[in-house]
Design an enzyme around this catalytic site. Structure first.
Site, mmCIF file in Angstrom:
data_model
loop_
_atom_site.group_PDB
_atom_site.id
_atom_site.type_symbol
_atom_site.label_atom_id
_atom_site.label_comp_id
_atom_site.label_asym_id
_atom_site.label_seq_id
_atom_site.Cartn_x
_atom_site.Cartn_y
_atom_site.Cartn_z
ATOM 1 N N CYS A 1 51.709 84.950 -5.605
ATOM 2 C CA CYS A 1 50.082 84.695 -5.771
ATOM 3 C C CYS A 1 49.909 83.328 -4.876
ATOM 4 C CB CYS A 1 49.625 84.628 -6.867
ATOM 5 S SG CYS A 1 49.730 86.245 -7.593
ATOM 6 N N GLU B 1 50.052 90.605 -3.427
ATOM 7 C CA GLU B 1 49.749 91.647 -4.256
ATOM 8 C C GLU B 1 48.280 92.045 -4.039
ATOM 9 O OE1 GLU B 1 50.492 90.277 -8.203
ATOM 10 O OE2 GLU B 1 52.531 91.308 -8.450
HETATM 11 O O1 AHR Z 1 55.987 86.061 -10.106
HETATM 12 C C1 AHR Z 1 54.974 85.530 -10.541
HETATM 13 C C2 AHR Z 1 53.824 86.326 -10.006
HETATM 14 O O2 AHR Z 1 53.703 87.630 -10.321
HETATM 15 C C3 AHR Z 1 53.512 86.393 -8.499
HETATM 16 O O3 AHR Z 1 53.250 85.090 -7.950
HETATM 17 C C4 AHR Z 1 52.678 87.535 -8.333
HETATM 18 O O4 AHR Z 1 53.107 88.144 -6.991
HETATM 19 C C5 AHR Z 1 52.993 88.414 -9.612
HETATM 20 O O5 AHR Z 1 51.928 88.734 -9.998
#
Ligand code: AHR
Length: 664
Positions: free
Chosen positions: A251, A383
């Site tokens: 994220c 995501e």
């Molecule tokens: O791994 C932690 C978080 O989980 C990542 O940043 C995201 O891609 C997922 O929601």
């Protein structure tokens, strides 16, 4: 434990074709390993690393800088610093005071510290580090700073490293002179090891001094680099023998808003010119607020590429696709303003691979790496979900394919492994002919055990799969109570037999998140835990390591009565040939509370009479590793005898077993 001896108590039962284990009567299993035919190659990228700056993984972790807020760029610009003998709100302070000053508006290193020394004996400036500073007796630390004399005659800066009680354990006095900014350096060697040390600065003379980029690094970083990485943490990564390194997340790529997305161009070039950014995880979870979590970008894209090279891993950068995190604002860049985002992707390819006479290739060369990094993959979006993603992805896809047809583009199927977002994303990405789709699953241990067959239904001619983020959650997604216990690791091991058996489709996989500071984390579970001095691999780490270092080169079949072992009587298996080592490799996972007797019949090639079994096992599913007991759950290697291409042994309860036998 796998033993080659048949337990006395079970002898009659074995002879009768059954094996008595505990209270459960398991039939002895005869498995056939067919070495005559390769089903699919195992890609060198099969097991890799997902790195994200979450849990203090970069600043305060892998990035070896020990000073928090070294250039006074945090929103509260004195965060991490204190002036014990000063009231910084009072200009009449008797010893002196320091105030951050802005050099200029815009971007980059905007602030410096103006220190006024009224009483050289009384004024002190301290930095607390990242939950303290881990300092080792006898090691050398490089202390550097930029300074200029502004008024009066402050003639020297004295740096001291302090232990938890405030005693000096190392010191150096560095003369300063001149009204122009200059960089100063000293090496210091502490006489004591401390977990939570700190830095104290005092001054000689009185007057005003400008200070900036106050930095402290161990000289013993990975490969001895000045702007380097913590050696013990890179060693743990190196030992994984990863096929790829995905960076910088997660994220963090997306940002809570578009303005706070990860912008790679701001993370390259001179370290002291890189702007800082608040870390998106700093106040994401009420249960783990870390308002002092920022990104200095001292570990930036150049350093990520360099790390990939050091690890022998394919670099796999992921970029913003013009959508901020949809769990936060979901802010969208309008389609007619997407160009600069796409250009960032094209420029990144030039930065990584372009010749030194291209603008971005020159930036790389100026940073000390004229040779290309040979990047093969690029990810667009993390995501993301919905038509907004597909619409934007298409623009990137076309632009990258047109200019760099050799680059493989990784797309994403959203945050969940099923449901509407997932179905929609997969359907649309298939229509576009996506090459590799990233899937994420943070699910219960049961889910992992039950999904060892997940990829059998995937089209062998469709997009390839990147299982880019996964981890069994012992309580719930991102619950602060999640544990890296043996049940989660064993369940992942069972699931991973399914990844391997489907190597035609699944070509890259990575556990997430990768690492966490014991006091600075936001998300758990995590594969590696560290504090300021130490680090250890969880059971999940050892599962990853065993798969990665025993992946082999060619998928072959291992069956019982013609069926794959996907959890029948809680046994899972996969097999490969390792053409480099000239060995056959069989992975067997027993998720049952009982030992099980196995007979492996190898067909299609002849085997030598001696092999080995690497066993990872633990009777207590709630067991974890810890700083106090880092090897509570760790692999043990045993010898295995093979007679006429047949090996018989007992697979321990709750165990992962890697069998390696040399071919004749
Ligand atoms: O791994 C932690 C978080 O989980 C990542 O940043 C995201 O891609 C997922 O929601």
């Amino acid at each position: 434990m796998i033993t080659q001896t048949i337990k006395k108590a079970g002898l009659a039962a074995v002879l009768a074709g059954t094996f008595l284990a505990g209270n459960t009567l398991f039939a002895q299993k005869e498995l056939t390993v067919d070495m005559s035919e390769t089903i699919a190659p195992i890609q060198p990228t099969m097991y890799g690393i997902f790195f994200e700056d979450i849990n203090f993984a970069a600043d305060g972790g892998l990035y070896a800088e020990m000073i928090k807020n070294r250039s006074f760029e945090f929103t509260i610009s004195m965060m991490g610093w204190s002036q014990p003998n000063s009231d910084r709100h009072s200009y009449n302070n008797e010893s002196g005071y320091a105030l951050p000053v802005k050099y200029f508006e815009g971007e980059g290193n905007l602030n410096f510290l103006r220190v006024q020394i009224k009483n050289a004996k009384g004024y002190e400036l301290h930095n607390e580090g990242f939950r303290g500073m881990g300092i080792k007796e006898g090691d050398t630390y490089r202390f550097t700073f930029d300074a200029k004399q502004m008024e009066g005659a402050v003639s020297a800066v004295k740096a001291e490293l302090l232990d938890e009680e405030g005693n000096t354990i190392a010191e150096a006095s560095i003369p300063v002179s001149g009204s122009e900014w200059a960089n100063y350096k000293a090496e210091i060697v502490p006489n004591k090891t401390v977990m939570k040390g700190s830095l104290k600065l005092t001054f000689e003379g009185t007057g005003e001094l400008g200070l900036d980029m106050i930095s402290l690094f161990p000289t013993d970083t990975w490969n001895g680099r000045e702007n380097g990485l913590r050696k013990d943490l890179v060693q743990l990564l190196y030992d994984l023998d990863p096929g790829f390194l995905r960076f910088p997340g997660g994220c963090i790529v997306e940002g809570r808003t578009l303005a706070r997305r990860y912008q790679w161009k701001k993370t390259v070039g001179p370290v002291d010119e890189r702007p800082s950014l608040v870390n998106r995880w700093n106040t994401e979870f009420d249960h783990r607020l870390t308002p002092d979590y920022y990104q200095s970008f001292g570990l930036g894209f150049f350093e990520y590429f360099q790390l990939s090279e050091d690890l022998g891993a394919e670099p796999l950068p992921i970029l913003s696709c013009g959508i901020a995190c949809q769990f936060n604002t979901g802010e969208l860049v309008p389609m007619d303003e997407l160009d600069s985002y796409v250009q960032d992707a094209l420029d990144l390819i030039e930065f990584a691979n372009g010749s030194t006479d291209t603008p971005w290739g020159k930036v790389r060369a100026d940073m000390g790496h004229p040779e290309p990094f040979n990047m093969k993959y690029i990810g667009v979006g993390n995501e993301q979900w919905g038509p907004e993603y597909i619409e934007r992805y298409k623009v990137f896809n076309e632009a990258i394919a047109e200019k760099y047809p050799e680059i493989i583009i990784v797309s994403g199927s959203g945050p969940f492994p099923d449901g509407d977002y997932f179905e929609y994303g997969m359907k649309e990405l298939k229509k576009i002919g996506a090459e590799i789709i990233d899937e994420h699953y943070y699910r219960s241990p049961e889910w992992f055990r039950e999904n060892a067959t997940r990829y059998y239904s995937y089209d062998r001619n469709g997009p390839k799969i990147f299982a880019g983020e996964y981890a069994a959650q012992s309580v719930a997604i991102a619950s602060p109570d999640n544990k890296n216990n043996w049940e989660t690791a064993l369940s992942e091991a069972a699931f991973m037999t399914g990844l391997e058996r489907n190597a035609e489709v699944v070509q890259l996989t990575s556990y997430a998140p990768l690492m966490a500071h014991a006091e600075g984390w936001q998300w758990t579970p995590d594969m590696i835990w560290f504090n300021n001095l130490e680090s250890y691999g969880t059971p999940n780490y050892y599962v990853q390591k065993l798969y990665s270092t025993n992946k082999g080169t060619d998928l072959i079949s291992v069956t019982q009565d013609g069926e794959n072992l996907v959890g029948q009587e809680e046994l899972y298996a996969s097999a490969t040939l390792d053409s480099e080592a000239n060995e056959v490799v069989v992975k067997v996972v027993n998720t049952s509370s009982e030992a099980q007797e196995i007979q492996l019949n190898f067909e299609g090639k002849r085997l030598k009479s001696k092999g080995s079994i690497i066993v990872l096992k633990e009777a207590d599913l709630t067991q974890e590793n810890s700083f106090e007991s880092t090897q509570e759950i760790a692999p043990v290697t045993e010898e295995l005898k093979v007679k006429k291409d047949v090996a018989t042994y007992e697979v321990s309860a709750y165990s992962l077993n890697i069998i390696r036998i040399p071919l004749k």
